[in-house]
Design a protein around this motif. Structure first.
Motif, mmCIF file in Angstrom:
data_model
loop_
_atom_site.group_PDB
_atom_site.id
_atom_site.type_symbol
_atom_site.label_atom_id
_atom_site.label_comp_id
_atom_site.label_asym_id
_atom_site.label_seq_id
_atom_site.Cartn_x
_atom_site.Cartn_y
_atom_site.Cartn_z
ATOM 1 N N MET A 47 0.818 -1.322 0.014
ATOM 2 C CA MET A 47 0.144 0.058 -0.037
ATOM 3 C C MET A 47 0.949 1.227 0.075
ATOM 4 S SD MET A 47 -2.901 -1.200 2.497
ATOM 5 C CE MET A 47 -3.622 0.433 2.876
ATOM 6 N N ALA A 48 1.958 1.331 0.758
ATOM 7 C CA ALA A 48 2.532 2.399 0.689
ATOM 8 C C ALA A 48 3.409 2.597 -0.619
ATOM 9 C CB ALA A 48 3.982 2.154 2.026
ATOM 10 N N ALA A 49 3.939 1.519 -1.302
ATOM 11 C CA ALA A 49 4.366 1.657 -2.491
ATOM 12 C C ALA A 49 3.442 2.227 -3.506
ATOM 13 C CB ALA A 49 4.995 0.288 -3.047
ATOM 14 N N ASP A 50 2.216 1.925 -3.569
ATOM 15 C CA ASP A 50 1.053 2.236 -4.341
ATOM 16 C C ASP A 50 0.943 3.833 -4.148
ATOM 17 O OD1 ASP A 50 0.933 -0.249 -5.491
ATOM 18 O OD2 ASP A 50 -0.891 -0.897 -4.480
ATOM 19 N N LEU A 51 1.036 4.287 -2.960
ATOM 20 C CA LEU A 51 0.764 5.803 -2.778
ATOM 21 C C LEU A 51 1.531 6.563 -3.825
ATOM 22 C CD1 LEU A 51 0.843 6.158 1.021
ATOM 23 C CD2 LEU A 51 -1.310 6.540 -0.764
ATOM 24 N N GLY A 52 2.934 6.418 -4.034
ATOM 25 C CA GLY A 52 3.778 7.111 -4.991
ATOM 26 C C GLY A 52 3.408 6.557 -6.180
ATOM 27 N N ASN A 53 3.476 5.423 -6.509
ATOM 28 C CA ASN A 53 3.479 4.766 -7.971
ATOM 29 C C ASN A 53 2.226 4.899 -8.608
ATOM 30 O OD1 ASN A 53 6.252 4.038 -7.500
ATOM 31 N ND2 ASN A 53 5.809 1.970 -6.449
ATOM 32 N N VAL A 54 1.008 4.926 -7.860
ATOM 33 C CA VAL A 54 -0.267 4.680 -8.455
ATOM 34 C C VAL A 54 -0.951 6.121 -8.247
ATOM 35 C CG1 VAL A 54 -2.424 3.592 -8.379
ATOM 36 C CG2 VAL A 54 -0.176 2.213 -8.494
ATOM 37 N N PHE A 55 -1.299 6.066 -6.881
ATOM 38 C CA PHE A 55 -2.159 7.385 -6.540
ATOM 39 C C PHE A 55 -1.792 8.841 -6.840
ATOM 40 C CE2 PHE A 55 -3.836 3.756 -4.298
ATOM 41 C CZ PHE A 55 -5.059 3.714 -4.602
ATOM 42 N N PHE A 56 -0.417 8.822 -6.308
ATOM 43 C CA PHE A 56 0.166 10.311 -6.469
ATOM 44 C C PHE A 56 1.037 10.236 -7.833
ATOM 45 C CE2 PHE A 56 -1.079 9.857 -2.199
ATOM 46 C CZ PHE A 56 -2.034 11.172 -2.275
ATOM 47 N N ASN A 57 0.765 9.552 -8.881
ATOM 48 C CA ASN A 57 1.678 9.460 -10.084
ATOM 49 C C ASN A 57 0.987 10.653 -10.888
ATOM 50 O OD1 ASN A 57 2.402 8.900 -12.593
ATOM 51 N ND2 ASN A 57 2.334 6.819 -12.416
ATOM 52 N N LEU A 58 1.771 11.472 -11.194
ATOM 53 C CA LEU A 58 1.208 12.693 -12.057
ATOM 54 C C LEU A 58 0.517 12.275 -13.549
ATOM 55 C CD1 LEU A 58 3.938 15.183 -11.275
ATOM 56 C CD2 LEU A 58 1.911 14.903 -10.163
ATOM 57 N N ASP A 59 1.027 11.060 -13.876
ATOM 58 C CA ASP A 59 0.274 10.537 -15.188
ATOM 59 C C ASP A 59 -1.160 9.592 -14.930
ATOM 60 O OD1 ASP A 59 2.303 11.639 -16.948
ATOM 61 O OD2 ASP A 59 3.452 9.747 -16.588
ATOM 62 N N GLU A 60 -1.219 9.570 -13.645
ATOM 63 C CA GLU A 60 -2.558 8.887 -13.291
ATOM 64 C C GLU A 60 -3.680 9.791 -12.575
ATOM 65 O OE1 GLU A 60 -3.268 5.918 -14.413
ATOM 66 O OE2 GLU A 60 -1.147 5.475 -15.219
ATOM 67 N N PHE A 61 -3.601 9.918 -11.305
ATOM 68 C CA PHE A 61 -4.524 10.487 -10.487
ATOM 69 C C PHE A 61 -4.201 12.161 -10.261
ATOM 70 C CE2 PHE A 61 -5.386 6.272 -9.489
ATOM 71 C CZ PHE A 61 -6.727 6.019 -10.234
ATOM 72 N N ALA A 62 -2.882 12.157 -9.761
ATOM 73 C CA ALA A 62 -2.499 13.403 -8.923
ATOM 74 C C ALA A 62 -2.049 14.460 -10.007
ATOM 75 C CB ALA A 62 -1.152 13.027 -8.153
ATOM 76 N N CYS A 63 -1.935 15.954 -9.296
ATOM 77 C CA CYS A 63 -1.624 17.263 -10.011
ATOM 78 C C CYS A 63 -0.504 17.532 -8.873
ATOM 79 C CB CYS A 63 -2.720 17.868 -10.255
ATOM 80 S SG CYS A 63 -4.031 17.297 -11.457
ATOM 81 N N VAL A 64 0.267 18.615 -9.118
ATOM 82 C CA VAL A 64 0.983 19.204 -8.435
ATOM 83 C C VAL A 64 0.379 20.646 -8.041
ATOM 84 C CG1 VAL A 64 3.099 20.554 -8.153
ATOM 85 C CG2 VAL A 64 3.060 18.351 -9.424
ATOM 86 N N HIS A 65 0.345 20.938 -6.719
ATOM 87 C CA HIS A 65 -0.402 21.961 -6.260
ATOM 88 C C HIS A 65 0.542 22.715 -5.277
ATOM 89 C CE1 HIS A 65 -4.343 21.774 -7.903
ATOM 90 N NE2 HIS A 65 -4.237 20.420 -7.724
ATOM 91 N N GLU A 66 0.653 24.093 -5.277
ATOM 92 C CA GLU A 66 1.615 24.485 -4.152
ATOM 93 C C GLU A 66 0.767 24.834 -2.713
ATOM 94 O OE1 GLU A 66 3.513 29.008 -3.008
ATOM 95 O OE2 GLU A 66 3.545 28.537 -5.174
ATOM 96 N N ILE A 67 1.267 24.078 -1.937
ATOM 97 C CA ILE A 67 0.450 24.094 -0.339
ATOM 98 C C ILE A 67 1.650 24.470 0.532
ATOM 99 C CG2 ILE A 67 -0.900 22.782 1.261
ATOM 100 C CD1 ILE A 67 -1.484 20.999 -0.916
ATOM 101 N N ILE A 68 1.314 25.722 1.374
ATOM 102 C CA ILE A 68 1.990 26.206 2.331
ATOM 103 C C ILE A 68 3.629 26.305 1.700
ATOM 104 C CG2 ILE A 68 2.738 26.183 4.504
ATOM 105 C CD1 ILE A 68 0.623 24.200 5.318
ATOM 106 N N GLY A 69 3.677 26.832 0.490
ATOM 107 C CA GLY A 69 4.788 27.224 -0.331
ATOM 108 C C GLY A 69 5.484 26.136 -0.675
ATOM 109 N N ARG A 70 5.219 24.875 -0.495
ATOM 110 C CA ARG A 70 6.026 23.597 -1.236
ATOM 111 C C ARG A 70 5.059 23.163 -2.417
ATOM 112 N NH1 ARG A 70 5.555 20.736 4.375
ATOM 113 N NH2 ARG A 70 5.470 22.845 5.426
ATOM 114 N N GLN A 71 5.817 22.553 -3.430
ATOM 115 C CA GLN A 71 5.123 21.836 -4.502
ATOM 116 C C GLN A 71 4.702 20.475 -4.156
ATOM 117 O OE1 GLN A 71 4.284 23.471 -7.553
ATOM 118 N NE2 GLN A 71 4.848 25.283 -6.422
ATOM 119 N N ILE A 72 3.594 19.995 -4.115
ATOM 120 C CA ILE A 72 3.101 18.739 -3.548
ATOM 121 C C ILE A 72 2.342 18.284 -4.647
ATOM 122 C CG2 ILE A 72 1.856 17.580 -1.827
ATOM 123 C CD1 ILE A 72 2.814 19.926 0.247
ATOM 124 N N SER A 73 2.479 16.846 -4.642
ATOM 125 C CA SER A 73 1.770 15.870 -5.792
ATOM 126 C C SER A 73 0.469 15.453 -5.042
ATOM 127 C CB SER A 73 2.403 14.751 -6.179
ATOM 128 O OG SER A 73 3.535 15.171 -6.835
#
Length: 112
Positions: free
Chosen positions: A7-33
């Motif tokens: 599950m921990a590996a899937d967070l970065g590889n699947v759910f927060f993959n910019l080609d799949e579900f995630a987008c980059v947003h600036e939150i509190i001055g940090r670029q976060i997927s």
């Protein structure tokens, strides 16, 4: 590999993959997927008392939930804290921040 490790590996590889579900947003001055869920914005509960023009008295609000990896947002914002997201100010909702299995759920509210 255990279920928790997978599950921990899937967070970065699947759910927060910019080609799949995630987008980059600036939150509190940090670029976060992250994944942003624009919930049902609309009138706050006080508007049901017969006000004809909710926007003129500031009762319209926008709600969103931001999902990100907990490690990307340390320290975690607290309920009632004012934060910035993509240059706009938001308040962390009173329902609070929830962290589960490395996933952070950040409920935000902005009144207009």
């Amino acid at each position: 590999m255990s279920l928790h490790e997978q599950m921990a590996a899937d967070l970065g590889n699947v759910f927060f993959n910019l080609d799949e579900f995630a987008c980059v947003h600036e939150i509190i001055g940090r670029q976060i997927s992250c994944i942003v869920d624009e919930e049902h914005g609309g009138a706050a509960s006080g508007a049901a008392d017969g006000f004809a023009d909710q926007s003129s008295i500031g009762l319209l609000q926008c709600d969103r939930v931001v999902l990100c990896q907990a490690a990307d947002l340390v320290p975690q914002p607290l309920p009632g804290e004012k934060i910035t997201m993509d240059g706009s100010y938001w308040l962390v909702a009173d329902s609070g921040v929830v962290e589960t299995e490395g996933l952070l759920k950040l409920p935000l509210v902005r009144a207009y």
